[in-house]
Design a protein around this motif. Structure first.
Motif, PDB file in Angstrom:
ATOM      1  N   ARG A   1       0.829  -1.209   0.000  1.00 50.68           N
ATOM      2  CA  ARG A   1       0.000   0.000   0.000  1.00 50.68           C
ATOM      3  C   ARG A   1       0.866   1.263   0.000  1.00 50.68           C
ATOM      4  N   LEU A   2       1.931   1.284   0.791  1.00 47.79           N
ATOM      5  CA  LEU A   2       2.791   2.467   0.843  1.00 47.79           C
ATOM      6  C   LEU A   2       3.416   2.764  -0.517  1.00 47.79           C
ATOM      7  N   PHE A   3       3.914   1.732  -1.172  1.00 43.59           N
ATOM      8  CA  PHE A   3       4.550   1.951  -2.468  1.00 43.59           C
ATOM      9  C   PHE A   3       3.531   2.358  -3.531  1.00 43.59           C
ATOM     10  N   ARG A   4       2.377   1.711  -3.512  1.00 43.33           N
ATOM     11  CA  ARG A   4       1.386   1.986  -4.555  1.00 43.33           C
ATOM     12  C   ARG A   4       0.716   3.348  -4.398  1.00 43.33           C
ATOM     13  N   THR A   5       0.668   3.872  -3.205  1.00 43.65           N
ATOM     14  CA  THR A   5       0.013   5.166  -2.986  1.00 43.65           C
ATOM     15  C   THR A   5       1.003   6.316  -2.831  1.00 43.65           C
TER      16      THR A   5
ATOM     17  N   GLN B   1       3.911  11.186   3.132  1.00 43.93           N
ATOM     18  CA  GLN B   1       4.411   9.816   3.021  1.00 43.93           C
ATOM     19  C   GLN B   1       5.130   9.397   4.299  1.00 43.93           C
ATOM     20  N   LEU B   2       5.872  10.302   4.900  1.00 40.30           N
ATOM     21  CA  LEU B   2       6.519   9.989   6.170  1.00 40.30           C
ATOM     22  C   LEU B   2       5.479   9.656   7.239  1.00 40.30           C
ATOM     23  N   ALA B   3       4.395  10.402   7.260  1.00 40.77           N
ATOM     24  CA  ALA B   3       3.336  10.131   8.233  1.00 40.77           C
ATOM     25  C   ALA B   3       2.701   8.772   7.976  1.00 40.77           C
TER      26      ALA B   3
ATOM     27  N   GLU C   1       2.568   5.540  10.536  1.00 40.97           N
ATOM     28  CA  GLU C   1       1.322   4.839  10.869  1.00 40.97           C
ATOM     29  C   GLU C   1       1.432   3.359  10.502  1.00 40.97           C
ATOM     30  N   GLY C   2       2.034   3.089   9.355  1.00 42.01           N
ATOM     31  CA  GLY C   2       2.191   1.704   8.924  1.00 42.01           C
ATOM     32  C   GLY C   2       3.071   0.914   9.869  1.00 42.01           C
ATOM     33  N   PHE C   3       4.162   1.517  10.297  1.00 38.68           N
ATOM     34  CA  PHE C   3       5.057   0.824  11.238  1.00 38.68           C
ATOM     35  C   PHE C   3       4.338   0.538  12.548  1.00 38.68           C
TER      36      PHE C   3
END
Length: 263
Positions: free
Chosen positions: A216-220, A229-231, A235-237
């Motif tokens: 999701r991070l890479f695709r968005t 993106q840092l935020a 959140e993902g981590f």
């Protein structure tokens, strides 16, 4: 989700544990997409979206080709039906596949042309047999592209190269596809299924929240500025760190270290 193995079905679905396999099954037409195939593909993707325990999806084609584009007979006989009954369902299906937590692996051989190339580009990873031949092909039929090719191709190879591939539609062999980044690996045709299974098993064995979050991070990432993106990464981590898989992986990593004696 039940497996489908009917010989006359346009698509075969089977499941092996937490790995789902989609195989296009119109080998006499080089797996060209028609409206019937598009409808079954969408239904299958909708079922995948409702099965959160699926960890990996592979997509392949029966016979000599992965997919040689759209069905030319339908283009000839009923061109007005194409946008709504073929392109529409395929687009809806690809929106599902690209947002699944499970990574999607394309297993390619023979002709990968037109819509087949677009579909391969939309997958998260692509493994190609050494006999694979890509061709953008759309301009040869007097049409523009579909299935997300104009979104994925520039992001994979860059704008100038993408325009060259699209406008000239020169054939691209497996070696050149690997150099351009259209595929991740090229393997002997005889090893394609084995290599695809190995990659799928490796992905299935990884922490699902971590894999899904990375996808999701890479695709968005293209829709965000750097601060956003840092935020999203933070959140993902945090989400990954709250899972049992994270705790187990950290414990396993620390367990491999030599514990200091204190002397």
């Amino acid at each position: 989700m039940p497996d489908t193995h009917m010989n006359n079905a346009p698509l075969i679905f089977r499941r092996e544990g937490d790995i789902a396999h989609i195989r296009f099954n119109r080998p006499n037409s080089l797996n060209a997409i028609d409206s019937a195939m598009a409808a079954v593909f969408l239904d299958t993707c909708q079922r995948l979206a409702a099965a959160p325990d699926i960890r990996v999806v592979t997509i392949s084609g029966e016979g000599r080709a992965f997919m040689a584009g759209g069905d030319i007979a339908q283009f000839r006989d009923d061109p007005a039906s194409i946008p709504d009954t073929l392109i529409g369902p395929m687009h809806e299906a690809l929106q599902i596949l690209t947002t699944l937590q499970a990574p999607v692996v394309a297993s390619l051989q023979g002709a990968v042309a037109g819509a087949g190339m677009s579909l391969a580009l939309a997958c998260d990873l692509a493994i190609a047999a050494d006999n694979t031949r890509f061709n953008f092909a759309y301009v040869n039929l007097g049409t523009s592209c579909d299935l997300g090719a104009s979104w994925h191709l520039p992001r994979i190879v860059g704008l100038r190269r993408a325009l060259e591939i699209a406008l000239l539609s020169d054939p691209i062999d497996a070696t050149e596809a690997l150099r351009l980044g259209l595929v991740n690996r090229v393997v002997p045709e005889s090893s394609l299924q084995q290599e695809t299974q190995a990659i799928a098993a490796r992905l299935a064995g990884a922490a699902p929240t971590a894999v899904g979050t990375l996808k999701r991070l890479f695709r968005t990432s293209g829709s965000r500025d750097f601060a956003s993106q840092l935020a999203a990464e933070q959140e993902g981590f945090a989400a990954c760190a709250a899972t049992p898989e994270f705790s187990a992986a950290v414990a396993a990593f620390l367990g491999k270290r030599r514990v200091p004696s204190g002397r």
